[in-house]
Design a protein around this motif. Structure first.
Motif, PDB file in Angstrom:
ATOM      1  N   ILE A 160       0.894  -1.223   0.252  1.00  0.00           N
ATOM      2  CA  ILE A 160      -0.312   0.020   0.117  1.00  0.00           C
ATOM      3  C   ILE A 160       1.362   1.275  -0.274  1.00  0.00           C
ATOM      4  CG2 ILE A 160      -1.726   1.468   1.667  1.00  0.00           C
ATOM      5  CD1 ILE A 160      -3.161  -1.456   2.369  1.00  0.00           C
ATOM      6  N   PRO A 161       1.119   1.904  -0.999  1.00  0.00           N
ATOM      7  CA  PRO A 161       1.395   3.565  -1.973  1.00  0.00           C
ATOM      8  C   PRO A 161       0.982   4.214  -0.440  1.00  0.00           C
ATOM      9  CG  PRO A 161       0.157   3.116  -2.866  1.00  0.00           C
ATOM     10  CD  PRO A 161       0.508   1.928  -2.375  1.00  0.00           C
ATOM     11  N   GLY A 162       1.933   5.171  -0.220  1.00  0.00           N
ATOM     12  CA  GLY A 162       1.779   6.561   1.054  1.00  0.00           C
ATOM     13  C   GLY A 162       2.092   6.381   2.286  1.00  0.00           C
ATOM     14  N   LEU A 163       2.023   5.310   2.547  1.00  0.00           N
ATOM     15  CA  LEU A 163       2.371   4.872   4.249  1.00  0.00           C
ATOM     16  C   LEU A 163       4.296   4.667   4.943  1.00  0.00           C
ATOM     17  CD1 LEU A 163      -0.928   3.409   5.031  1.00  0.00           C
ATOM     18  CD2 LEU A 163      -0.273   5.695   6.152  1.00  0.00           C
ATOM     19  N   ASP A 164       4.936   4.588   3.851  1.00  0.00           N
ATOM     20  CA  ASP A 164       6.291   3.966   3.897  1.00  0.00           C
ATOM     21  C   ASP A 164       6.970   5.166   4.534  1.00  0.00           C
ATOM     22  OD1 ASP A 164       5.627   1.433   2.213  1.00  0.00           O
ATOM     23  OD2 ASP A 164       6.966   3.156   0.499  1.00  0.00           O
ATOM     24  N   GLY A 165       7.597   4.317   5.224  1.00  0.00           N
ATOM     25  CA  GLY A 165       8.402   5.652   6.554  1.00  0.00           C
ATOM     26  C   GLY A 165       7.574   6.117   7.821  1.00  0.00           C
ATOM     27  N   VAL A 166       6.179   5.822   8.114  1.00  0.00           N
ATOM     28  CA  VAL A 166       5.284   6.730   8.769  1.00  0.00           C
ATOM     29  C   VAL A 166       4.985   5.540  10.014  1.00  0.00           C
ATOM     30  CG1 VAL A 166       2.595   7.207   9.457  1.00  0.00           C
ATOM     31  CG2 VAL A 166       3.904   7.994   7.087  1.00  0.00           C
ATOM     32  N   GLU A 167       5.843   5.523  11.113  1.00  0.00           N
ATOM     33  CA  GLU A 167       5.286   4.797  11.970  1.00  0.00           C
ATOM     34  C   GLU A 167       3.658   4.374  12.728  1.00  0.00           C
ATOM     35  OE1 GLU A 167       7.256   4.308  17.173  1.00  0.00           O
ATOM     36  OE2 GLU A 167       7.409   6.568  15.458  1.00  0.00           O
ATOM     37  N   ILE A 168       3.659   3.531  12.182  1.00  0.00           N
ATOM     38  CA  ILE A 168       2.097   2.930  12.518  1.00  0.00           C
ATOM     39  C   ILE A 168       1.536   1.898  13.741  1.00  0.00           C
ATOM     40  CG2 ILE A 168      -0.155   1.431  11.224  1.00  0.00           C
ATOM     41  CD1 ILE A 168       1.331   3.954   9.752  1.00  0.00           C
ATOM     42  N   VAL A 169       0.958   3.155  14.483  1.00  0.00           N
ATOM     43  CA  VAL A 169       0.631   2.448  16.072  1.00  0.00           C
ATOM     44  C   VAL A 169      -0.947   1.483  16.182  1.00  0.00           C
ATOM     45  CG1 VAL A 169       2.173   4.011  17.685  1.00  0.00           C
ATOM     46  CG2 VAL A 169      -0.206   4.463  17.191  1.00  0.00           C
ATOM     47  N   GLY A 170      -1.106   2.033  15.403  1.00  0.00           N
ATOM     48  CA  GLY A 170      -3.278   0.971  14.954  1.00  0.00           C
ATOM     49  C   GLY A 170      -3.675   0.807  14.243  1.00  0.00           C
ATOM     50  N   LEU A 171      -3.748  -0.236  12.914  1.00  0.00           N
ATOM     51  CA  LEU A 171      -4.150  -0.201  12.495  1.00  0.00           C
ATOM     52  C   LEU A 171      -5.286  -1.108  12.303  1.00  0.00           C
ATOM     53  CD1 LEU A 171      -3.161  -1.008   9.602  1.00  0.00           C
ATOM     54  CD2 LEU A 171      -2.759  -3.178   9.861  1.00  0.00           C
ATOM     55  N   TYR A 172      -6.783  -0.668  11.230  1.00  0.00           N
ATOM     56  CA  TYR A 172      -8.147  -0.958  11.545  1.00  0.00           C
ATOM     57  C   TYR A 172      -8.866  -1.252  10.271  1.00  0.00           C
ATOM     58  CZ  TYR A 172      -6.493   2.141  15.254  1.00  0.00           C
ATOM     59  OH  TYR A 172      -5.734   2.821  16.166  1.00  0.00           O
ATOM     60  N   ALA A 173      -9.433  -2.173  10.576  1.00  0.00           N
ATOM     61  CA  ALA A 173     -10.696  -2.171   9.411  1.00  0.00           C
ATOM     62  C   ALA A 173     -11.699  -3.252   9.152  1.00  0.00           C
ATOM     63  CB  ALA A 173      -9.836  -3.886   8.611  1.00  0.00           C
ATOM     64  N   ASN A 174     -12.544  -2.541   8.592  1.00  0.00           N
ATOM     65  CA  ASN A 174     -14.522  -3.380   9.290  1.00  0.00           C
ATOM     66  C   ASN A 174     -14.867  -2.723   7.734  1.00  0.00           C
ATOM     67  OD1 ASN A 174     -16.618  -3.858  10.083  1.00  0.00           O
ATOM     68  ND2 ASN A 174     -16.681  -3.057  11.885  1.00  0.00           N
ATOM     69  N   GLY A 175     -16.504  -3.634   6.997  1.00  0.00           N
ATOM     70  CA  GLY A 175     -16.606  -3.186   6.055  1.00  0.00           C
ATOM     71  C   GLY A 175     -16.278  -3.095   5.021  1.00  0.00           C
ATOM     72  N   ASP A 176     -15.935  -2.299   3.924  1.00  0.00           N
ATOM     73  CA  ASP A 176     -14.985  -1.866   3.058  1.00  0.00           C
ATOM     74  C   ASP A 176     -14.421  -0.545   3.735  1.00  0.00           C
ATOM     75  OD1 ASP A 176     -16.318  -3.583   2.044  1.00  0.00           O
ATOM     76  OD2 ASP A 176     -17.692  -2.685   0.617  1.00  0.00           O
ATOM     77  N   HIS A 177     -13.945  -0.488   5.185  1.00  0.00           N
ATOM     78  CA  HIS A 177     -13.162   0.417   5.008  1.00  0.00           C
ATOM     79  C   HIS A 177     -11.423   0.193   5.789  1.00  0.00           C
ATOM     80  CE1 HIS A 177     -16.438   3.591   5.199  1.00  0.00           C
ATOM     81  NE2 HIS A 177     -17.290   2.657   5.261  1.00  0.00           N
ATOM     82  N   SER A 178      -9.978   0.969   5.563  1.00  0.00           N
ATOM     83  CA  SER A 178      -9.365   0.324   6.006  1.00  0.00           C
ATOM     84  C   SER A 178      -9.220   2.137   6.518  1.00  0.00           C
ATOM     85  CB  SER A 178      -8.073  -0.002   5.041  1.00  0.00           C
ATOM     86  OG  SER A 178      -8.913  -1.618   4.676  1.00  0.00           O
ATOM     87  N   ALA A 179      -8.239   1.654   7.695  1.00  0.00           N
ATOM     88  CA  ALA A 179      -7.377   2.667   8.270  1.00  0.00           C
ATOM     89  C   ALA A 179      -6.180   2.840   9.293  1.00  0.00           C
ATOM     90  CB  ALA A 179      -8.239   3.778   9.604  1.00  0.00           C
ATOM     91  N   ALA A 180      -5.311   3.064   9.275  1.00  0.00           N
ATOM     92  CA  ALA A 180      -3.892   3.748  10.368  1.00  0.00           C
ATOM     93  C   ALA A 180      -3.892   4.699  11.119  1.00  0.00           C
ATOM     94  CB  ALA A 180      -2.615   3.194   9.217  1.00  0.00           C
ATOM     95  N   LEU A 181      -3.525   4.703  12.367  1.00  0.00           N
ATOM     96  CA  LEU A 181      -3.113   6.133  13.677  1.00  0.00           C
ATOM     97  C   LEU A 181      -1.690   5.956  13.358  1.00  0.00           C
ATOM     98  CD1 LEU A 181      -3.826   7.412  14.870  1.00  0.00           C
ATOM     99  CD2 LEU A 181      -3.694   6.232  16.796  1.00  0.00           C
ATOM    100  N   SER A 182      -0.858   6.595  13.126  1.00  0.00           N
ATOM    101  CA  SER A 182       0.172   7.064  12.832  1.00  0.00           C
ATOM    102  C   SER A 182       0.852   6.969  14.708  1.00  0.00           C
ATOM    103  CB  SER A 182       1.402   8.254  12.400  1.00  0.00           C
ATOM    104  OG  SER A 182       0.234   9.302  12.613  1.00  0.00           O
ATOM    105  N   ALA A 183       2.111   7.397  14.861  1.00  0.00           N
ATOM    106  CA  ALA A 183       2.427   7.709  16.087  1.00  0.00           C
ATOM    107  C   ALA A 183       2.437   8.918  16.568  1.00  0.00           C
ATOM    108  CB  ALA A 183       3.739   7.097  16.545  1.00  0.00           C
ATOM    109  N   ASP A 184       2.408  10.341  15.654  1.00  0.00           N
ATOM    110  CA  ASP A 184       2.177  11.506  15.932  1.00  0.00           C
ATOM    111  C   ASP A 184       0.814  12.164  16.293  1.00  0.00           C
ATOM    112  OD1 ASP A 184       2.437  10.641  13.099  1.00  0.00           O
ATOM    113  OD2 ASP A 184       3.813  12.745  12.645  1.00  0.00           O
ATOM    114  N   GLY A 185       0.122  10.964  15.989  1.00  0.00           N
ATOM    115  CA  GLY A 185      -1.284  11.458  16.251  1.00  0.00           C
ATOM    116  C   GLY A 185      -2.338  11.917  14.866  1.00  0.00           C
ATOM    117  N   ARG A 186      -1.647  11.033  13.574  1.00  0.00           N
ATOM    118  CA  ARG A 186      -2.562  11.585  12.512  1.00  0.00           C
ATOM    119  C   ARG A 186      -2.855  10.421  12.505  1.00  0.00           C
ATOM    120  NH1 ARG A 186       2.289  13.380   8.563  1.00  0.00           N
ATOM    121  NH2 ARG A 186       2.785  12.182   9.173  1.00  0.00           N
TER     122      ARG A 186
END
Length: 393
Positions: free
Chosen positions: A202-228
Motif C-alpha cells: 500500500i503506497p503512501g505510508l512508507d516511513g510512517v510509524e504505524i501504531v494502530g491498524l483498523y479494518a471494518n466493512g469496506d474501510h481501512s485506516a492506520a494511525l501514526s505515532a504522531d497522532g495522524r
C-alpha cells in the motif's frame, strides 16, 4: 513465632456480553439475543488480554498468548479445524497452542493472528483472497501467510472481505493489503481488479510509524505515532472512495480510532470523541447538535457529546453502533439497537451515548474496563485488583 499480616494483590476479572446471540457469539451457551449485559462465566478462568469481535464470531487472546474462539464457524473462521455451524462457548485453537500469539483480529467470516515472533496466520473464508494465500481457498485452521516469511509483522486487521497488515523493518514501517478491492480497501490503485489473493504493498505510508491498524466493512485506516489518521477504501459522507491512504484532516491529535460499516470514531489526546458518518446513529439527526460539527475539506468530524467534564479513555465501533469508556470506568453506547447491542434493555436506536448498567458486578476503574463491538453485539472486560491478607511467619 509472631505472625505478621501482609497484603497481596490478586486480579479479578469479569466478561460481559449482550446483543445478537443466535450464532453463539455472546459466549453464554445460549442461542438468543440478550438485551441486557450478561456475565460470560465460560471465561472466568481465562485471563483475557484482548478480544476481537467479527461478523458473528469472537476471538479472545489470553495473557499467556493462548487463543480461544466461539460463535459462527461455518467458514472455518473459528480456526478449530472443522466447519461448525456455531460454537456456543470459548474453545482453544489447538493448532496455535505452541505458538504464543501477540494480536488477533476477527473479520466478517475470517480471522487473523500474529505471533510474538511476527508471523501472521489466517483462517476462514478465503473466497475473496482475504487470507493472503493466493489460492482463494477457505481454511478451517490458521495457516501461516507465506508472503511474510521474511517480514516482521506487528499487526493484522480483518474487514468484511479484506485484510491489512503492518510490517516493521529495522528503520521503517510498511503496510500491505489483500482480498476484495472494489472500494479501494486494500490500497490498490488498479481500476480493473476486483480482488487480490496475494498481499499488495500500500503506497503512501512508507516511513510512517504505524501504531494502530483498523479494518471494518469496506474501510481501512492506520494511525501514526504522531497522532495522524489515514483512511482508504469506501468513502465516508462528503468524501469519495480512496484507493490509496488519505490523511483525514483534524485539528486535534488522535490517540485511538475504530471503524464501523459507515462510520469512524477517533479519540483525541484530551479525551474527546469525534465521529465521521453513521447512517443509523449520526449526530446530524439531531439539529440541536449540528453546531458541534466542524467541516474540513469535505470530511465532517462531529463531536460526540457525553457527561459534563467526563474524559473518555477508550472507544469501540461495531457495524452500526458505538461504545466508549469514561475515565470513571462507566460504559456508554449509542447507534443501532435492533438486537439489543446497546445493552439498555430494549431494541431502540439511540442518537446520543447512554450509560450501560454494570453496577451489579465488580467495582470498576477506568484503566481496567475495556469495551469491544462486533456486528450487532458488544463485550466488556473488567479487571479489578483486590487486596487480600496473607500471613508471613
Amino acid at each position: 513465632m509472631e505472625e505478621e499480616l501482609d497484603e497481596e494483590e490478586e486480579e479479578e476479572q469479569e466478561v460481559w456480553s449482550w446483543g445478537a446471540g443466535t450464532e453463539g457469539q455472546l459466549g453464554t451457551e445460549r442461542e438468543k439475543d440478550e438485551l441486557l449485559p450478561r456475565l460470560v462465566s465460560c471465561l472466568s478462568s481465562v485471563s483475557v488480554s484482548a478480544l476481537s469481535c467479527g461478523g458473528a464470531h469472537v476471538i479472545a487472546l489470553a495473557s499467556g498468548g493462548e487463543v480461544f474462539s466461539w460463535g459462527r464457524g461455518s467458514s472455518g473462521q473459528l480456526g478449530q479445524g472443522d466447519l461448525v455451524a456455531r460454537c456456543l462457548k470459548p474453545a482453544p485453537i489447538s493448532s496455535l497452542e505452541s505458538i504464543p500469539i501477540a494480536s488477533v483480529s476477527a473479520g466478517w467470516n475470517h480471522s487473523g493472528f500474529v505471533s510474538r515472533a511476527g508471523c501472521p496466520f489466517t483462517c476462514g473464508d478465503g473466497s475473496f483472497g482475504q487470507l493472503g494465500h493466493g489460492d482463494y481457498r477457505s481454511y478451517p485452521f490458521p495457516v501461516q501467510v507465506p508472503f511474510f516469511a521474511s517480514h516482521l509483522v506487528s499487526q493484522i486487521a480483518c474487514g468484511m472481505r479484506h485484510s491489512i497488515v503492518v510490517c516493521k523493518g529495522e528503520s521503517e514501517f510498511s503496510v500491505y493489503g489483500f482480498g476484495s478491492c472494489k472500494r479501494g480497501q486494500i490500497g490498490s490503485s488498479s481500476s480493473h481488479a476486483k480482488s487480490f489473493g496475494l498481499p499488495q504493498h500500500i503506497p503512501g505510508l512508507d516511513g510512517v510509524e504505524i501504531v494502530g491498524l483498523y479494518a471494518n466493512g469496506d474501510h481501512s485506516a492506520a494511525l501514526s505515532a504522531d497522532g495522524r489518521l489515514y483512511s482508504w477504501g469506501r468513502g465516508f459522507p462528503g468524501a469519495p472512495d480512496a484507493c490509496i491512504p488519505q490523511l483525514l484532516p483534524s485539528s486535534q491529535l488522535i490517540k485511538e480510532a475504530c471503524l464501523g460499516w459507515n462510520h469512524a470514531l477517533s479519540l483525541t489526546d484530551d479525551g474527546e470523541v469525534l465521529m465521521l458518518g453513521g447512517k443509523l446513529h449520526s449526530l446530524h439527526n439531531d439539529p440541536a447538535l449540528k453546531s458541534l460539527a466542524s467541516q474540513q475539506s469535505g470530511v465532517t468530524w462531529e463531536k460526540v457529546p457525553g457527561p459534563d467534564r467526563a474524559k473518555v479513555i477508550q472507544i469501540a465501533a461495531g457495524a452500526e453502533h458505538s461504545a466508549l469508556v469514561n475515565e470513571d470506568g462507566s460504559v456508554m453506547t449509542w447507534g443501532w439497537g435492533e438486537h439489543g447491542q446497546l445493552g439498555l434493555g430494549d431494541t431502540s436506536d439511540q442518537i446520543l451515548p447512554q450509560t450501560v448498567n454494570l453496577s451489579d458486578g465488580l467495582p470498576f476503574t477506568a484503566m481496567n474496563t475495556t469495551v469491544y463491538c462486533g456486528s450487532g453485539f458488544t463485550f466488556v472486560v473488567r479487571k479489578h485488583q483486590r487486596k487480600r491478607p496473607s500471613t508471613i511467619n
